[in-house]
Design a protein around this motif. Sequence first.
Motif, PDB file in Angstrom:
ATOM      1  N   GLY A 125     -30.895  -5.811  25.715  1.00 19.77           N
ATOM      2  CA  GLY A 125     -30.988  -5.453  27.125  1.00 19.77           C
ATOM      3  C   GLY A 125     -32.260  -4.725  27.501  1.00 19.77           C
ATOM      4  O   GLY A 125     -32.382  -4.224  28.621  1.00 19.77           O
ATOM      5  N   ASN A 126     -33.235  -4.667  26.570  1.00 19.84           N
ATOM      6  CA  ASN A 126     -34.500  -3.995  26.852  1.00 19.84           C
ATOM      7  C   ASN A 126     -35.492  -4.963  27.490  1.00 19.84           C
ATOM      8  O   ASN A 126     -35.566  -6.131  27.088  1.00 19.84           O
ATOM      9  N   PRO A 127     -36.275  -4.511  28.467  1.00 21.90           N
ATOM     10  CA  PRO A 127     -37.278  -5.390  29.079  1.00 21.90           C
ATOM     11  C   PRO A 127     -38.270  -5.909  28.037  1.00 21.90           C
ATOM     12  O   PRO A 127     -38.687  -5.174  27.138  1.00 21.90           O
ATOM     13  N   VAL A 128     -38.628  -7.173  28.146  1.00 20.18           N
ATOM     14  CA  VAL A 128     -39.590  -7.788  27.229  1.00 20.18           C
ATOM     15  C   VAL A 128     -40.984  -7.688  27.841  1.00 20.18           C
ATOM     16  O   VAL A 128     -41.218  -8.139  28.959  1.00 20.18           O
ATOM     17  N   MET A 129     -41.912  -7.085  27.081  1.00 21.63           N
ATOM     18  CA  MET A 129     -43.280  -6.884  27.557  1.00 21.63           C
ATOM     19  C   MET A 129     -44.266  -7.385  26.507  1.00 21.63           C
ATOM     20  O   MET A 129     -44.035  -7.237  25.306  1.00 21.63           O
ATOM     21  N   ASN A 130     -45.365  -7.969  26.953  1.00 24.78           N
ATOM     22  CA  ASN A 130     -46.434  -8.351  26.038  1.00 24.78           C
ATOM     23  C   ASN A 130     -47.257  -7.127  25.650  1.00 24.78           C
ATOM     24  O   ASN A 130     -47.466  -6.220  26.460  1.00 24.78           O
ATOM     25  N   TYR A 131     -47.740  -7.126  24.403  1.00 28.16           N
ATOM     26  CA  TYR A 131     -48.560  -6.016  23.936  1.00 28.16           C
ATOM     27  C   TYR A 131     -49.887  -5.929  24.693  1.00 28.16           C
ATOM     28  O   TYR A 131     -50.484  -6.941  25.067  1.00 28.16           O
ATOM     29  N   LEU A 132     -50.360  -4.694  24.844  1.00 29.32           N
ATOM     30  CA  LEU A 132     -51.773  -4.422  25.080  1.00 29.32           C
ATOM     31  C   LEU A 132     -52.311  -3.991  23.713  1.00 29.32           C
ATOM     32  O   LEU A 132     -51.650  -3.235  23.003  1.00 29.32           O
ATOM     33  N   THR A 133     -53.472  -4.462  23.336  1.00 29.59           N
ATOM     34  CA  THR A 133     -53.998  -4.165  21.999  1.00 29.59           C
ATOM     35  C   THR A 133     -55.346  -3.474  22.091  1.00 29.59           C
ATOM     36  O   THR A 133     -56.212  -3.883  22.874  1.00 29.59           O
ATOM     37  N   GLY A 174     -23.888  -6.369  30.423  1.00 27.48           N
ATOM     38  CA  GLY A 174     -22.557  -5.855  30.721  1.00 27.48           C
ATOM     39  C   GLY A 174     -22.286  -5.699  32.203  1.00 27.48           C
ATOM     40  O   GLY A 174     -21.202  -5.284  32.605  1.00 27.48           O
ATOM     41  N   GLY A 175     -23.301  -6.015  33.028  1.00 25.02           N
ATOM     42  CA  GLY A 175     -23.106  -5.932  34.472  1.00 25.02           C
ATOM     43  C   GLY A 175     -23.958  -4.861  35.116  1.00 25.02           C
ATOM     44  O   GLY A 175     -24.373  -3.897  34.484  1.00 25.02           O
ATOM     45  N   GLY A 176     -24.244  -5.042  36.378  1.00 24.27           N
ATOM     46  CA  GLY A 176     -25.074  -4.090  37.099  1.00 24.27           C
ATOM     47  C   GLY A 176     -26.552  -4.438  36.998  1.00 24.27           C
ATOM     48  O   GLY A 176     -26.929  -5.554  36.623  1.00 24.27           O
ATOM     49  N   LYS A 177     -27.399  -3.460  37.312  1.00 24.10           N
ATOM     50  CA  LYS A 177     -28.841  -3.688  37.314  1.00 24.10           C
ATOM     51  C   LYS A 177     -29.588  -2.560  36.613  1.00 24.10           C
ATOM     52  O   LYS A 177     -29.148  -1.411  36.613  1.00 24.10           O
TER      53      LYS A 177
END
Length: 211
Positions: A125-133, A174-177
């Motif tokens: 449920g964690n936001p997926v982010m691309n790396y900054l390197t 599991g529901g909600g935002k």
Amino acid sequence: MNRFLAAAFALLVPTLALADVDSRFAKLRDESEPLGGLGVFLEKYVGECDGALVDPQCKQQAEAFRKKYTGKRLYMIITEDDAGMLSPGDFNPGTNEYTINITPFFSGGKYGLSHGAPKKTDAQGNPVMNYLTVSGTAPDMWNGGTFNRMFMARGVRAQVVFTPQSVWTLPKKGGGKNYGVNARIEAVLVTEGRTGNPLGLWINGKDAGAK
């Protein structure tokens, strides 16, 4: 040491610690408003305003807060204990050149600040982010183990300059935002926590140390 000198010294130490940095970062930092606490800022900016005991003026106050800070350049320090978004990348034992990965998602309480708005979440449920390197060259006495242990021992910190843009939402497992703040990350300076020595700089949309 009298109280006046002690107070003056306390104010001077942070200035000295931040003085020897890239001039481009220093300019952005000095033009920014220091952030007192990320969690409080995110709560006020998001303005979720849920619950039976919420102030009736909550949404109005949140709108006023967003109007004040949207597009405004802010500066924050991510201390060693909170710098889980920093992780070791590659280390070349022949040249001592390395990379550091930055996940551009900064948690504060139940919300997060991200570089752009995330589009999806992972299985947890964690936001997926691309790396900054970012990249750099380690001192001669370092090796890959030294480099990796610095992260394992929570020995790095970050200074971040960002500009809030808007509020984002994602479905919650599991529901909600889930709510967060979409920001433009203008610069991230990664430093060794113990010495303050710079390890890498991401600025103007790219790695400042790239060759």
